[in-house]
Each structure stands twice: as C-alpha cells, then as structure tokens.
Scaffold this active site. Structure first.
Site, short mmCIF file in Angstrom:
data_model
loop_
_atom_site.label_atom_id
_atom_site.label_comp_id
_atom_site.label_asym_id
_atom_site.label_seq_id
_atom_site.Cartn_x
_atom_site.Cartn_y
_atom_site.Cartn_z
N GLY A 54 52.30 61.55 78.75
CA GLY A 54 51.16 60.64 78.62
C GLY A 54 51.74 59.48 77.89
O GLY A 54 52.08 59.83 76.87
N ALA A 55 51.55 58.37 78.40
CA ALA A 55 51.92 57.12 77.91
C ALA A 55 51.89 56.89 76.31
O ALA A 55 52.71 56.75 75.47
CB ALA A 55 51.58 55.71 78.80
N ARG A 90 62.45 58.56 78.77
CA ARG A 90 61.53 58.39 79.87
C ARG A 90 61.54 56.85 80.05
O ARG A 90 60.99 56.17 79.27
CB ARG A 90 60.01 58.84 79.41
CG ARG A 90 59.89 60.34 79.11
CD ARG A 90 59.96 61.23 80.44
NE ARG A 90 59.10 60.92 81.22
CZ ARG A 90 57.64 61.36 81.47
NH1 ARG A 90 57.25 61.92 80.37
NH2 ARG A 90 57.05 61.11 82.47
N GLN A 205 49.50 68.64 86.43
CA GLN A 205 48.58 68.36 85.18
C GLN A 205 46.99 68.03 85.25
O GLN A 205 46.32 68.19 84.37
CB GLN A 205 49.42 66.97 84.86
CG GLN A 205 50.68 66.99 84.42
CD GLN A 205 51.65 66.22 85.54
OE1 GLN A 205 51.45 66.26 86.75
NE2 GLN A 205 52.61 65.54 85.15
N ASP A 246 50.82 54.35 83.10
CA ASP A 246 52.01 54.27 82.22
C ASP A 246 52.54 53.21 81.94
O ASP A 246 53.34 52.80 81.13
CB ASP A 246 53.11 55.22 82.80
CG ASP A 246 52.66 56.67 82.94
OD1 ASP A 246 53.24 57.41 82.10
OD2 ASP A 246 52.03 57.16 83.78
N LYS A 257 50.98 58.28 87.47
CA LYS A 257 51.29 59.18 88.35
C LYS A 257 51.52 59.08 89.77
O LYS A 257 50.43 58.67 90.36
CB LYS A 257 50.75 60.34 87.99
CG LYS A 257 50.77 61.89 88.70
CD LYS A 257 52.17 62.36 88.32
CE LYS A 257 52.51 63.70 88.96
NZ LYS A 257 53.53 64.31 88.27
#
Length: 362
Positions: A54-55, A90, A205, A246, A257
C-alpha cells in the site's frame, strides 16, 4: 483501527528504538501476526515481498528502514545507500520516493552522531501525518457520500452500495486508509453502507485484506469476482466507486492496482461516479501523463500461477492454477486517465482531476 476490539496501527517502533513491528500482511486473513524488523535489509525484503504494502504504508516503512540503517551506521554513505536500496524495492508508488527524499534531506543536514535519534523521530512524524491526512480524507469523503445520498434519494432501508478495488484501507496505510476511510466514517455516522469488494487477482488483496478489515470494523460487505463489477453497475447495484492510488499525476491520471481502469470504464459507461482517495504524498507533481511517465512494476509470474488459501482442514496452502508450461505475465498496476475520474478525494477536499493543482496552491 481495531482488530478483535484492540487498537492497532500497521507499523510501530519498539519503545527502545531498536527495531520495528509490522503486521505481516502475507498471512492475512487466516493468521494475524506481527513481525519484528531489525535491519534496513529486512525492511527492504518486507517491502519487496509485500509483508507491508500500500502506497502510504510503503513510505512509512521506508522511513523506518532509514532509521534502522542509522542505528548501525550513521555516516553519509550509509544514509545515501539505504535510501537508494529502499527506493529500488517498488518502482510505482511515489510515496516511497517522497518519504526517502524527506528522510535524506532532513538527516544529511544533521551531525552524524544525532542522526539515529532524529531518524526515528522523523519516521514517527511521517506516520502521524499519514494518519491525520487519512482522517481528513475520511471526513471529506463522508460529506461526498452524504451529498450523493441526497441526490440519489435513497430511503433509510436502502444500503448505499460502494464498489472498491484492491485494498486501500488501514492495512495499506498507517491507519484509517484512503479509499476505505470515507466508508468507515460513513458507517460510524450511521449511514447504511454496503461494500462490493473485488477479489483483486492476483494476490487477492480485496478478498484477503479489504474483506477482513471491513469485517473487523463491522461494515457490511460482499466479495465478488473481479469481472462482476460491470454487471452490478448495469443493474443499478453500485452507487459509487472509490479506489486508492499508488501514484497520481499533476493532471489527475490515477495509477492503481491492475484492473482499476476496467472499473473506471464500466462506471463511465453506466454514469456511476468514480472517485480516487489520494493523500498528497501520492501525487507526483513532476509528471503530467500517467500512461507515458509512470513506471509499471512487473511482478513475478508466480503471483498469477499460485493462489494462497486455507484447506477444509484449516491448513494454509498454496495451489497452482495454471497448466504446466503455461507462461504468465503480471503487470501490477494500470493507469486510469483523468477523463474517466469523476473526482479526487484529498485531505484538502474533493476536486475534479484537472483542479488538483489549484486545490493545493498556497
């Protein structure tokens, strides 16, 4: 937010400032366990393997990763190397870059012997700020839901149906979350909300994380397959869509996502409002074209091939769903153009995508 009635954040430091606790999200929903992270290398691995994800949470975790690095080596070289290595974990979520730039800028100006304690302090401030940003998003989103309810003339007995994709709740942040924050606020205010939860392949998720945390908070919800959303929209069973992000461009393109773009297309076709809930550290003011400028993380094909779950006997297991020899591709994110986004919910209010810059002027 609460787990089994007890208050929790997703990440918190040991009181002695020697290590960091995280919730291991790869074990949910079947096991709730916290893990101790003792080094910057361990934090890098936790981010890569999505024990934390999660950002907003990735940014907070990276900040604590820098603090762990300073615990053992407070030199300029160690600071720069830690930030570089954490940044590589990431590529898509801009919160990671934002937090690391903030930590490096703050610490490089401090005498090395004071960097350790100041790194822990700054990481804690970043976490507290994240909670406040998301609390503000919750209140602005609550007002939006109340306005939409008034426009749609819902009766008290009718649930207000919100569709969400992936997990943008408190598990994706330090607390509260982004897309789920307005939903929690609406539920707590007595509004009869119901959430359609996309399973969100790969990694599930939605089914594993979003459904779990909504259940912990007592929010009515139903898990659906990723391809059911359009059908529900066509039959009037979705009142709005809220997703997280994100990275969002200065012009309002929303990177989230994989599969989010398809939800936005279906919402647009059916005249359903589509909103992204976005704290300001998720906005990349340096880019204007999401399709051309946002790097899309390509993750392991194993995430497509293997599904994690629980057998009838209660044993956790992974099963392969692909024919032997079939390759798989796994782009982790897609970009929803601003033209498909009704509005963006931020800590400063709700605005149309092309009004982001004016909202944050000052």
């Amino acid at each position: 937010m609460k787990i089994n009635g007890q208050q929790h954040r997703t990440i918190w430091p040991d009181p002695r400032l020697k290590f960091v606790h995280i919730i291991d999200q790869t074990l949910l929903p079947h096991r709730f366990e916290s893990v101790q992270i003792h080094s910057v290398e361990a934090m890098e691995l936790a981010i890569k393997t999505m024990q934390v994800r999660g950002a907003p949470l990735i940014g907070a975790a990276a900040a604590y990763g820098v603090a762990l690095a300073m615990l053992y080596d407070d030199s300029d070289a160690s600071l720069i190397a830690a930030c570089k290595d954490l940044l590589a974990t990431r590529p898509t979520a801009v919160n990671l870059q934002w937090a690391l730039q903030r930590m490096q800028t703050h610490l490089i100006a401090i005498e090395p012997k004071w960097r350790n304690i100041n790194a822990w302090k700054e990481a804690a401030i970043i976490c507290d700020e994240d909670v406040k940003l998301n609390q503000d998003i919750a209140q602005h989103g609550l007002k939006l839901i109340q306005d939409l309810l008034a426009q749609q003339s819902h009766t008290p007995s009718q649930p207000f149906n919100i569709l969400t994709h992936c997990n943008a709740g408190w598990l994706a942040a330090v607390d509260w979350g982004t897309a789920l924050a307005p939903i929690y606020a609406a539920h707590d205010a007595g509004i009869a909300v119901h959430v359609w939860v996309d399973e969100t392949r790969p990694r599930n998720q939605g089914a594993s994380l979003t459904a779990w945390e909504l259940g912990q908070h007592g929010v009515p919800h139903t898990v659906i397959s990723d391809n059911a959303g359009g059908h529900l929209m066509q039959h009037g069973q979705v009142d709005m869509v809220i997703v997280g992000a994100d990275r969002v461009t200065a012009t309002g393109d929303v990177c989230n996502k994989i599969g989010t773009y398809l939800k936005a297309l279906a919402a647009f076709d059916n005249g359903i409002p589509f909103y992204a809930a976005v704290p300001s550290p998720t906005i990349d003011w340096n880019i204007s074209n999401g399709l051309q400028q946002i790097p899309i993380e390509q993750r392991s094909a194993d995430e497509v091939a293997w599904v994690q779950g629980r057998l009838k006997n209660g044993e956790a297991a992974q099963v392969n769903v692909l024919p032997e020899g079939s390759p798989a591709a796994n782009p982790a994110f897609d970009v929803t153009p601003a033209r498909l986004v009704t509005g963006i919910i931020t800590e400063r209010g709700v605005c149309q995508p092309d009004k982001l810059a004016s909202l944050f002027q000052s």
